[in-house]
Each structure stands twice: as structure tokens, then as C-alpha cells.
Design a protein around this motif. Structure first.
Motif, PDB file in Angstrom:
ATOM      1  N   GLN A 280      41.800 -15.165   1.823  1.00 26.59           N
ATOM      2  CA  GLN A 280      41.311 -14.444   2.996  1.00 26.59           C
ATOM      3  C   GLN A 280      41.785 -15.083   4.295  1.00 26.59           C
ATOM      4  OE1 GLN A 280      37.219 -14.162   1.963  1.00 26.59           O
ATOM      5  NE2 GLN A 280      37.792 -12.542   0.552  1.00 26.59           N
ATOM      6  N   ALA A 281      41.783 -16.403   4.328  1.00 24.70           N
ATOM      7  CA  ALA A 281      42.207 -17.105   5.537  1.00 24.70           C
ATOM      8  C   ALA A 281      43.562 -17.739   5.303  1.00 24.70           C
ATOM      9  CB  ALA A 281      41.188 -18.159   5.931  1.00 24.70           C
ATOM     10  N   ASP A 282      44.406 -17.006   4.613  1.00 31.78           N
ATOM     11  CA  ASP A 282      45.743 -17.434   4.250  1.00 31.78           C
ATOM     12  C   ASP A 282      46.475 -18.099   5.416  1.00 31.78           C
ATOM     13  OD1 ASP A 282      48.223 -17.461   2.973  1.00 31.78           O
ATOM     14  OD2 ASP A 282      47.539 -15.799   1.726  1.00 31.78           O
ATOM     15  N   SER A 283      46.513 -17.378   6.543  1.00 34.53           N
ATOM     16  CA  SER A 283      47.171 -17.898   7.738  1.00 34.53           C
ATOM     17  C   SER A 283      46.316 -17.588   8.954  1.00 34.53           C
ATOM     18  CB  SER A 283      48.543 -17.254   7.921  1.00 34.53           C
ATOM     19  OG  SER A 283      49.350 -17.523   6.808  1.00 34.53           O
ATOM     20  N   PHE A 284      46.205 -18.534   9.857  1.00 40.09           N
ATOM     21  CA  PHE A 284      45.433 -18.323  11.079  1.00 40.09           C
ATOM     22  C   PHE A 284      45.832 -19.371  12.117  1.00 40.09           C
ATOM     23  CE2 PHE A 284      42.532 -21.927  10.464  1.00 40.09           C
ATOM     24  CZ  PHE A 284      42.626 -22.131   9.098  1.00 40.09           C
ATOM     25  N   THR A 285      45.485 -19.085  13.373  1.00 37.16           N
ATOM     26  CA  THR A 285      45.707 -20.064  14.434  1.00 37.16           C
ATOM     27  C   THR A 285      44.354 -20.470  14.989  1.00 37.16           C
ATOM     28  OG1 THR A 285      47.791 -18.990  14.979  1.00 37.16           O
ATOM     29  CG2 THR A 285      46.908 -20.477  16.620  1.00 37.16           C
ATOM     30  N   ALA A 286      44.152 -21.761  15.183  1.00 30.99           N
ATOM     31  CA  ALA A 286      42.872 -22.238  15.699  1.00 30.99           C
ATOM     32  C   ALA A 286      43.121 -23.246  16.820  1.00 30.99           C
ATOM     33  CB  ALA A 286      42.079 -22.905  14.579  1.00 30.99           C
ATOM     34  N   PRO A 287      42.306 -23.168  17.906  1.00 36.06           N
ATOM     35  CA  PRO A 287      42.395 -24.218  18.926  1.00 36.06           C
ATOM     36  C   PRO A 287      41.757 -25.483  18.355  1.00 36.06           C
ATOM     37  CG  PRO A 287      40.725 -22.588  19.531  1.00 36.06           C
ATOM     38  CD  PRO A 287      41.252 -22.199  18.188  1.00 36.06           C
ATOM     39  N   LEU A 288      42.541 -26.522  18.226  1.00 35.27           N
ATOM     40  CA  LEU A 288      42.105 -27.703  17.495  1.00 35.27           C
ATOM     41  C   LEU A 288      41.857 -28.879  18.436  1.00 35.27           C
ATOM     42  CD1 LEU A 288      41.868 -28.510  14.458  1.00 35.27           C
ATOM     43  CD2 LEU A 288      44.201 -29.395  14.639  1.00 35.27           C
ATOM     44  N   ASP A 289      40.650 -29.445  18.360  1.00 34.51           N
ATOM     45  CA  ASP A 289      40.377 -30.675  19.110  1.00 34.51           C
ATOM     46  C   ASP A 289      40.985 -31.839  18.344  1.00 34.51           C
ATOM     47  OD1 ASP A 289      38.874 -29.665  21.267  1.00 34.51           O
ATOM     48  OD2 ASP A 289      37.135 -29.430  19.950  1.00 34.51           O
ATOM     49  N   VAL A 290      41.945 -32.481  18.960  1.00 31.84           N
ATOM     50  CA  VAL A 290      42.630 -33.608  18.313  1.00 31.84           C
ATOM     51  C   VAL A 290      42.333 -34.874  19.098  1.00 31.84           C
ATOM     52  CG1 VAL A 290      44.873 -34.537  17.600  1.00 31.84           C
ATOM     53  CG2 VAL A 290      44.497 -32.071  17.576  1.00 31.84           C
ATOM     54  N   GLU A 291      41.907 -35.901  18.410  1.00 36.74           N
ATOM     55  CA  GLU A 291      41.653 -37.172  19.072  1.00 36.74           C
ATOM     56  C   GLU A 291      42.917 -37.615  19.800  1.00 36.74           C
ATOM     57  OE1 GLU A 291      39.206 -39.758  16.437  1.00 36.74           O
ATOM     58  OE2 GLU A 291      40.206 -41.354  17.584  1.00 36.74           O
ATOM     59  N   GLY A 292      42.793 -37.953  21.054  1.00 32.30           N
ATOM     60  CA  GLY A 292      43.963 -38.391  21.811  1.00 32.30           C
ATOM     61  C   GLY A 292      44.565 -37.303  22.691  1.00 32.30           C
ATOM     62  N   LEU A 293      44.159 -36.038  22.494  1.00 36.72           N
ATOM     63  CA  LEU A 293      44.633 -34.950  23.376  1.00 36.72           C
ATOM     64  C   LEU A 293      43.466 -34.462  24.231  1.00 36.72           C
ATOM     65  CD1 LEU A 293      46.856 -32.722  21.006  1.00 36.72           C
ATOM     66  CD2 LEU A 293      47.555 -34.652  22.443  1.00 36.72           C
ATOM     67  N   GLU A 294      43.764 -34.151  25.495  1.00 35.92           N
ATOM     68  CA  GLU A 294      42.673 -33.796  26.410  1.00 35.92           C
ATOM     69  C   GLU A 294      42.182 -32.370  26.233  1.00 35.92           C
ATOM     70  OE1 GLU A 294      43.685 -34.952  30.384  1.00 35.92           O
ATOM     71  OE2 GLU A 294      43.666 -37.080  29.779  1.00 35.92           O
ATOM     72  N   THR A 295      43.078 -31.470  25.838  1.00 35.17           N
ATOM     73  CA  THR A 295      42.669 -30.075  25.612  1.00 35.17           C
ATOM     74  C   THR A 295      43.103 -29.672  24.206  1.00 35.17           C
ATOM     75  OG1 THR A 295      44.751 -29.313  26.578  1.00 35.17           O
ATOM     76  CG2 THR A 295      42.852 -29.432  28.058  1.00 35.17           C
ATOM     77  N   PRO A 296      42.474 -28.606  23.636  1.00 39.16           N
ATOM     78  CA  PRO A 296      42.771 -28.243  22.253  1.00 39.16           C
ATOM     79  C   PRO A 296      44.252 -27.917  22.018  1.00 39.16           C
ATOM     80  CG  PRO A 296      40.801 -27.122  23.009  1.00 39.16           C
ATOM     81  CD  PRO A 296      41.403 -27.782  24.219  1.00 39.16           C
ATOM     82  N   PHE A 297      44.694 -28.192  20.804  1.00 36.38           N
ATOM     83  CA  PHE A 297      46.071 -27.909  20.386  1.00 36.38           C
ATOM     84  C   PHE A 297      46.073 -26.591  19.613  1.00 36.38           C
ATOM     85  CE2 PHE A 297      49.796 -28.079  17.717  1.00 36.38           C
ATOM     86  CZ  PHE A 297      50.750 -28.624  18.556  1.00 36.38           C
ATOM     87  N   PRO A 298      47.000 -25.654  19.921  1.00 38.40           N
ATOM     88  CA  PRO A 298      47.044 -24.380  19.191  1.00 38.40           C
ATOM     89  C   PRO A 298      47.655 -24.586  17.799  1.00 38.40           C
ATOM     90  CG  PRO A 298      48.808 -24.466  20.830  1.00 38.40           C
ATOM     91  CD  PRO A 298      48.035 -25.746  20.966  1.00 38.40           C
ATOM     92  N   ALA A 299      46.805 -24.747  16.810  1.00 41.37           N
ATOM     93  CA  ALA A 299      47.285 -25.125  15.477  1.00 41.37           C
ATOM     94  C   ALA A 299      47.483 -23.901  14.593  1.00 41.37           C
ATOM     95  CB  ALA A 299      46.300 -26.088  14.826  1.00 41.37           C
ATOM     96  N   VAL A 300      48.699 -23.755  14.059  1.00 36.58           N
ATOM     97  CA  VAL A 300      49.054 -22.638  13.178  1.00 36.58           C
ATOM     98  C   VAL A 300      48.942 -23.106  11.728  1.00 36.58           C
ATOM     99  CG1 VAL A 300      50.890 -21.033  12.521  1.00 36.58           C
ATOM    100  CG2 VAL A 300      50.672 -21.756  14.914  1.00 36.58           C
ATOM    101  N   PHE A 301      48.049 -22.451  10.978  1.00 37.27           N
ATOM    102  CA  PHE A 301      47.835 -22.800   9.575  1.00 37.27           C
ATOM    103  C   PHE A 301      48.467 -21.721   8.696  1.00 37.27           C
ATOM    104  CE2 PHE A 301      44.575 -25.009  11.879  1.00 37.27           C
ATOM    105  CZ  PHE A 301      44.361 -26.181  11.189  1.00 37.27           C
ATOM    106  N   ILE A 302      49.337 -22.109   7.771  1.00 38.15           N
ATOM    107  CA  ILE A 302      49.989 -21.149   6.860  1.00 38.15           C
ATOM    108  C   ILE A 302      49.828 -21.660   5.427  1.00 38.15           C
ATOM    109  CG2 ILE A 302      52.133 -19.968   6.239  1.00 38.15           C
ATOM    110  CD1 ILE A 302      53.119 -20.599   9.135  1.00 38.15           C
ATOM    111  N   ARG A 303      49.007 -21.004   4.657  1.00 35.17           N
ATOM    112  CA  ARG A 303      48.701 -21.458   3.291  1.00 35.17           C
ATOM    113  C   ARG A 303      48.519 -22.980   3.272  1.00 35.17           C
ATOM    114  NH1 ARG A 303      51.846 -20.848  -0.771  1.00 35.17           N
ATOM    115  NH2 ARG A 303      53.744 -20.863   0.435  1.00 35.17           N
ATOM    116  N   ALA A 304      47.644 -23.409   4.146  1.00 34.93           N
ATOM    117  CA  ALA A 304      47.571 -24.832   4.480  1.00 34.93           C
ATOM    118  C   ALA A 304      46.733 -25.629   3.492  1.00 34.93           C
ATOM    119  CB  ALA A 304      46.977 -24.987   5.873  1.00 34.93           C
TER     120      ALA A 304
END
Ligand code: GLN
Length: 196
Positions: free
Chosen positions: A116-140
Motif C-alpha cells: 500500500q505504501a510502496d512509494s511515497f515522499t515524506a518530509p523527514l526530520d534528520v538530526e543535523g539538518l535545520e529543516t525537514p529533508f524531502p525523502a523519497v521512499f521506493i519499496r524501501a
């Protein structure tokens, strides 16, 4: 400084573009000799079963472990993260467990987000970055266990998707598929710490 991108299969060209955008010298790596003099190496996303087979055919297993032992930085993204892991789950129950390089003390579960969530993009809070990273997940994959020496740096829905252990980084997503170069910049900084 030159960094390499493992170019056997998968999204290596996109990684190359991001690194070149940042002004880094980049070399595509297919053979053991291509690793000479590199400060870091990215293992891209793609299909980890295919890459496992090609690593054998190109004689890269031992040279990649030597590269790590001699101080080279490594970053595995999606299938590349699976290659770095010490334990891989989520494959077919009728097959033996998929081998990994074992350079990162994690258990990684393949195709963990299901159909169902095969592929999606999520704003990701990453330690060390000030604003979320646009993370693309593909059969992750997700990282279901992190060893004591491993730091979890980002999570999605309670699942770990970005980690670091010393000079090794792994991400479940595809940082090369967006124009955001911040994680590539962090990787170049890590690779640049290698003394030559
Ligand atoms: N986008 C990807 O790299 C997918 C990884 C793939 N599902 C694998 O197990 O190898």
C-alpha cells in the motif's frame, strides 16, 4: 578530493549529478581498481539481489571491506543500505538470507512498507539538518535493529530510516532523487576527513 559511486546497477547517475552539483570530483566504480585513491563511496538504490550477484561477479566484496578498513567513508541508500548491513531480513522464506557487507551493525528489513505504501515522499526530520529533508521512499527497507555503536538519525512512523556508525551512513530513502543536496554535502564532509 574524489568520491566514488558504485555503478553496477540502479540510481548511480543521479548520485553522480548531486555530487557534481556540489563541485566534487566523482568516479564511477565497477572494478576493484576503481576504488584507488577515493575518499568515499556511495552505494546507490536499485535492486539489492542483483547488486549482490554483481558484487561477486566483479570481485568487489573483499575490496569494499578493505576500503572501509582503510578509512574510506561509505553511504548506502535504499538497496545500498541493504548491502552494508550485517543482517538482512524480508526476503523469500524459501531462500537463504541475503548476504551483506556487514560494515554496519544493523538489521535491515527489505520492502518493509508493504504494497500500500510502496512509494511515497515524506518530509523527514534528520538530526543535523535545520529543516525537514524531502525523502523519497521506493519499496524501501527499514532498519529494525541498530547495534550499540550505531546512531539512529531519522525515523518515519516510528521506523528508523537513517543511521550512522563512524564513517558509514545508511538511508532507506533516495536522497539523490530530489534537488536537495544537504545530505550529499554532509557525506562529502565525512569523506573529506580522510587524510591523504
Ligand atoms: N529503491 C530501492 O533501492 C529498493 C530496494 C529493493 N526493494 C531491494 O530490496 O533491493
Amino acid at each position: 578530493m574524489t568520491v566514488g559511486v558504485l555503478a553496477l546497477q540502479g540510481a548511480f547517475r543521479e548520485h553522480r549529478q548531486r555530487l557534481e552539483q556540489l563541485g566534487a570530483g566523482v568516479r564511477e566504480v565497477r572494478l576493484p581498481a576503481d576504488l584507488a585513491g577515493l575518499s568515499g563511496l556511495i552505494l546507490p538504490g536499485g535492486e539489492s539481489t542483483t547488486m549482490v550477484r554483481l558484487l561477486g561477479e566483479y570481485g568487489l566484496w573483499a575490496p569494499l571491506r578493505d576500503f572501509h578498513a582503510s578509512g574510506g567513508a561509505l553511504w548506502g541508500t535504499c538497496a545500498g543500505a541493504i548491502l552494508l548491513a550485517s543482517e538482512v531480513t524480508g526476503g523469500s522464506p524459501s531462500l537463504p538470507p541475503q548476504p551483506g557487507l556487514g560494515l554496519l551493525d544493523i538489521t535491515v528489513q527489505r520492502n518493509a512498507f508493504g504494497r500500500q505504501a510502496d512509494s511515497f515522499t515524506a518530509p523527514l526530520d534528520v538530526e543535523g539538518l535545520e529543516t525537514p529533508f524531502p525523502a523519497v521512499f521506493i519499496r524501501a527497507p527499514v532498519i529494525t535493529r541498530v547495534g550499540e555503536a550505531v546512531r539512529a538519525l531519522a525515523q518515519v512512523g516510528g521506523q528508523t530510516v537513517h543511521v550512522q556508525q563512524g564513517r558509514v551512513l545508511a538511508s532507506s530513502f533516495h536522497p539523490e532523487l530530489t534537488n536537495d543536496t544537504r545530505l550529499h554535502r554532509l557525506f562529502l564532509a565525512l569523506a573529506g576527513e580522510r587524510a591523504y
